[in-house]
Structure formats: C-alpha cells, structure tokens
Design a protein around this motif. Structure first.
Motif, PDB file in Angstrom:
ATOM      1  N   GLU A 166     -19.760  70.419 -15.697  1.00 14.86           N
ATOM      2  CA  GLU A 166     -18.609  69.546 -15.951  1.00 14.86           C
ATOM      3  C   GLU A 166     -18.851  68.109 -15.491  1.00 14.86           C
ATOM      4  N   HIS A 167     -19.571  67.931 -14.384  1.00 16.91           N
ATOM      5  CA  HIS A 167     -19.719  66.598 -13.805  1.00 16.91           C
ATOM      6  C   HIS A 167     -20.872  65.794 -14.386  1.00 16.91           C
ATOM      7  N   ASN A 168     -21.721  66.410 -15.194  1.00 18.76           N
ATOM      8  CA  ASN A 168     -22.811  65.640 -15.810  1.00 18.76           C
ATOM      9  C   ASN A 168     -22.900  65.863 -17.319  1.00 18.76           C
ATOM     10  N   LYS A 169     -21.824  66.413 -17.910  1.00 20.09           N
ATOM     11  CA  LYS A 169     -21.887  66.873 -19.300  1.00 20.09           C
ATOM     12  C   LYS A 169     -22.175  65.752 -20.304  1.00 20.09           C
ATOM     13  N   TYR A 170     -21.810  64.510 -19.982  1.00 26.32           N
ATOM     14  CA  TYR A 170     -22.069  63.420 -20.919  1.00 26.32           C
ATOM     15  C   TYR A 170     -23.507  62.898 -20.779  1.00 26.32           C
ATOM     16  N   ASP A 171     -23.891  62.562 -19.553  1.00 26.67           N
ATOM     17  CA  ASP A 171     -25.257  62.061 -19.344  1.00 26.67           C
ATOM     18  C   ASP A 171     -26.296  63.130 -19.666  1.00 26.67           C
ATOM     19  N   LYS A 172     -26.110  64.335 -19.147  1.00 27.29           N
ATOM     20  CA  LYS A 172     -27.076  65.386 -19.402  1.00 27.29           C
ATOM     21  C   LYS A 172     -27.005  65.816 -20.880  1.00 27.29           C
ATOM     22  N   GLY A 173     -25.817  65.743 -21.453  1.00 21.34           N
ATOM     23  CA  GLY A 173     -25.686  66.064 -22.865  1.00 21.34           C
ATOM     24  C   GLY A 173     -26.543  65.143 -23.724  1.00 21.34           C
ATOM     25  N   ARG A 174     -26.531  63.842 -23.406  1.00 19.16           N
ATOM     26  CA  ARG A 174     -27.354  62.893 -24.166  1.00 19.16           C
ATOM     27  C   ARG A 174     -28.838  63.189 -23.966  1.00 19.16           C
ATOM     28  N   TYR A 175     -29.210  63.586 -22.751  1.00 20.25           N
ATOM     29  CA  TYR A 175     -30.601  63.950 -22.485  1.00 20.25           C
ATOM     30  C   TYR A 175     -31.008  65.165 -23.335  1.00 20.25           C
ATOM     31  N   LEU A 176     -30.150  66.177 -23.371  1.00 20.03           N
ATOM     32  CA  LEU A 176     -30.452  67.382 -24.144  1.00 20.03           C
ATOM     33  C   LEU A 176     -30.532  67.072 -25.644  1.00 20.03           C
ATOM     34  N   ILE A 177     -29.662  66.178 -26.108  1.00 18.33           N
ATOM     35  CA  ILE A 177     -29.714  65.766 -27.511  1.00 18.33           C
ATOM     36  C   ILE A 177     -31.068  65.132 -27.824  1.00 18.33           C
ATOM     37  N   ARG A 178     -31.544  64.262 -26.943  1.00 23.29           N
ATOM     38  CA  ARG A 178     -32.842  63.614 -27.167  1.00 23.29           C
ATOM     39  C   ARG A 178     -33.969  64.643 -27.198  1.00 23.29           C
ATOM     40  N   GLU A 179     -33.871  65.632 -26.307  1.00 20.03           N
ATOM     41  CA  GLU A 179     -34.892  66.676 -26.271  1.00 20.03           C
ATOM     42  C   GLU A 179     -34.909  67.470 -27.590  1.00 20.03           C
ATOM     43  N   MET A 180     -33.729  67.773 -28.107  1.00 26.40           N
ATOM     44  CA  MET A 180     -33.661  68.521 -29.366  1.00 26.40           C
ATOM     45  C   MET A 180     -34.096  67.648 -30.542  1.00 26.40           C
ATOM     46  N   GLN A 181     -33.763  66.366 -30.499  1.00 23.01           N
ATOM     47  CA  GLN A 181     -34.207  65.460 -31.553  1.00 23.01           C
ATOM     48  C   GLN A 181     -35.733  65.347 -31.570  1.00 23.01           C
ATOM     49  N   ALA A 182     -36.345  65.572 -30.402  1.00 21.29           N
ATOM     50  CA  ALA A 182     -37.807  65.522 -30.296  1.00 21.29           C
ATOM     51  C   ALA A 182     -38.449  66.842 -30.716  1.00 21.29           C
ATOM     52  N   GLY A 183     -37.614  67.808 -31.104  1.00 21.92           N
ATOM     53  CA  GLY A 183     -38.152  69.062 -31.623  1.00 21.92           C
ATOM     54  C   GLY A 183     -38.039  70.252 -30.699  1.00 21.92           C
ATOM     55  N   LYS A 184     -37.427  70.085 -29.523  1.00 21.01           N
ATOM     56  CA  LYS A 184     -37.327  71.185 -28.574  1.00 21.01           C
ATOM     57  C   LYS A 184     -36.084  72.039 -28.848  1.00 21.01           C
ATOM     58  N   ASP A 185     -36.227  73.355 -28.665  1.00 20.01           N
ATOM     59  CA  ASP A 185     -35.098  74.275 -28.743  1.00 20.01           C
ATOM     60  C   ASP A 185     -34.495  74.441 -27.356  1.00 20.01           C
ATOM     61  N   VAL A 186     -33.170  74.403 -27.283  1.00 18.61           N
ATOM     62  CA  VAL A 186     -32.464  74.499 -26.005  1.00 18.61           C
ATOM     63  C   VAL A 186     -31.492  75.673 -26.042  1.00 18.61           C
ATOM     64  N   ALA A 187     -31.509  76.479 -24.994  1.00 16.47           N
ATOM     65  CA  ALA A 187     -30.525  77.559 -24.836  1.00 16.47           C
ATOM     66  C   ALA A 187     -29.491  77.122 -23.808  1.00 16.47           C
ATOM     67  N   LEU A 188     -28.231  77.249 -24.138  1.00 15.66           N
ATOM     68  CA  LEU A 188     -27.154  76.916 -23.210  1.00 15.66           C
ATOM     69  C   LEU A 188     -26.549  78.201 -22.664  1.00 15.66           C
ATOM     70  N   ILE A 189     -26.464  78.304 -21.330  1.00 15.64           N
ATOM     71  CA  ILE A 189     -25.818  79.448 -20.696  1.00 15.64           C
ATOM     72  C   ILE A 189     -24.799  78.945 -19.676  1.00 15.64           C
TER      73      ILE A 189
END
Length: 280
Positions: A58-81
């Motif tokens: 909850e406390h980093n969902k925007y900043d970390k969300g943007r990081y995860l988006i960049r990782e996926m845009q670079a071709g990485k698969d991400v699992a959210l739990i």
C-alpha cells in the motif's frame, strides 16, 4: 515483446491450498512482487521457489508500480502475490492492474483461495447474491456513510475485520443494521479455524468476555425483502398522494409514469391512486 502480469492466488492459511499452476508460474516468472516479502518467503521456501522477490504494498504501490511496469515493458514476466488469498481483492494489487491496462500490458489471473468466498460458503447464509464490503472505513464519517448504504441491502454481506477491532465493528453493525443472523469465521483453513453462527447480540456478548485471535470474516444476513417493502410503504404514508406524485414529476416523470410508481411504492393499484387524486 512486453512481459505479462500474473495475479497468483496464494493460501489464506494452510500452505497446501495452492494450485499446481500457481507453483509452476512462480518458478517460471522473472520476478515476484509480494505484499510482504517476510511473509511470502515462508511459502516460497516451502516449495523451493528461488525466483527473485520484491515488495509491493500500500505504501509504495505507485513508485514500485511504475518500476514493475518498466520491468514488464522490458520483457520480464511478473507474478503478483498478496499476504494471503487473491491479489487485487482488498489490497493494492488493483492499482497495479489498472496501471498495466493503461500501458497495454497483458494481465492474467490464476484463481485460488479467497477468504470472502471461503467464509461465505461456510456461513450457512444465502450465497446466491452477496455484497463484499472488505474492511469498513476507520474514519467515522466515511464509516457511517458505508453503514447507511449497507442498511437496506437485501444481499448477504461479507466484511473483513482484524481481531482487535472485531467487537467494535460488531457493535457498529448491529446499531446500523439492526439484529441479524451472522457468522463469524476466524483463522480460516488453519488449525484453529472457527465458524461461529450466531446473531449480533449473542456474538457481541461472547466477544465481550472472550479474546479474539486471528483475522476474521463476518458474514451478515441481508435485509428481509418483505420488511424493507413495509418500511418503504410506511415512509410514504406520511405524505399526501399529490406530494408523492410531485416527488416523481419534479424528477422528470410524466403523470402516468409517476402514478404507476406511486402505486408501487404504496402497495396499491394505479386505479386506487387515480381515485385518491380525484378526491384530493
């Protein structure tokens, strides 16, 4: 090609309540985003999963969300739990899903455990129609507004609550909704799981003298439809037929439509309303 976001449901208590598909996906993705890495490492160690993990909460969902988006845009698969259950249900995962769709990133869900559904099926209350309210707001004004919306809901209601707030929440629910049948589910799927079928009054009396441990789900009987109809009819009896008609015509209805709605509100025929209007 961009990577994909996998929403992976994890156990709500018993670590064996995980699907083979989720286990395989957690092993194959490039990165696992976990609500609490200290909690999730227990699950990963149990199944010898070595995939890198990062925190997403909850406390980093925007900043970390943007990081995860960049990782996926670079071709990485991400699992959210999440800490437990299905990500996106009453947790910050819903924000990451929205961000993915905004960026054109594919999202898929791997179903599994969810505390709200588990409690509902155990409750003994109607399951055909239900409303999931998650955690009630802590702020008084917002909490009162939500409780007011719940008051006339004829569906079975499902509410989450922490053990140290359970008694207060039961008291607030009883005051707002009136006496109802309820089921309090605690420690679902764990060794000390309890399913307490009761009423608001009896549950309040019980928890006033018994300590509560473990996360709770409260399943609440919906408003009786016949009682709701009676209350609505009684509320209209305090105004004249013409005032009742004015309520609908001022909202844009023509007189025939308004007459039909007034008759429905009062539980009488349209002919009766027409006759009353002639008399007035």
């Amino acid at each position: 090609m961009a990577g994909k976001l996998y929403l992976c449901a994890t156990p709500i208590g018993n670590l064996e309540d995980i699907t083979l598909r989720v286990l395989e996906t957690l092993k194959q993705v490039d990165l696992i985003a976990a609500e609490d890495t200290r909690n999730s490492i227990k699950l990963l160690n149990r199944y010898e999963i070595k995939t890198p993990m990062t925190s997403y909460h909850e406390h980093n969902k925007y900043d970390k969300g943007r990081y995860l988006i960049r990782e996926m845009q670079a071709g990485k698969d991400v699992a959210l739990i999440s800490d437990a259950g299905t990500p996106g249900i009453s947790d910050p995962g819903e924000q990451l899903v929205r961000m993915c769709y905004q960026e054109g990133i594919e999202v898929t869900a791997l179903p599994g455990a969810a505390a709200c559904i588990t409690a509902l099926t155990l409750s003994g209350l109607p399951t055909g129609r239900f409303s999931f309210e998650a955690f009630l707001p802590r702020e008084k004004k917002e909490r009162a507004a939500v409780l007011e919306e719940m008051k006339d809901d004829t569906r079975t209601l499902v509410v989450y609550e922490a053990p140290h707030h359970l008694l207060e929440t039961l008291q607030d629910l009883k005051e707002a909704l009136g006496e109802r049948r309820i089921t309090v589910c605690r420690e679902l799927t764990k060794v000390h799981e309890t399913v307490f079928r009761s009423t608001f009054s009896k549950a309040i009396a019980y928890y006033e003298v018994n300590e509560v441990r473990g996360e709770c789900v409260i399943v609440i009987e919906g408003k009786d439809r016949d009682e709701l109809t009676r209350q609505k009819q009684e509320s209209w009896e305090s105004v004249t037929i013409e005032e009742h008609m004015e309520y609908y015509t001022s909202a844009g209805m023509d007189r025939m439509e308004a007459m039909k709605q007034v008759a429905k509100d009062r539980g009488v025929s349209k002919r009766d309303i027409y006759q009353k209007l002639l008399e007035e």
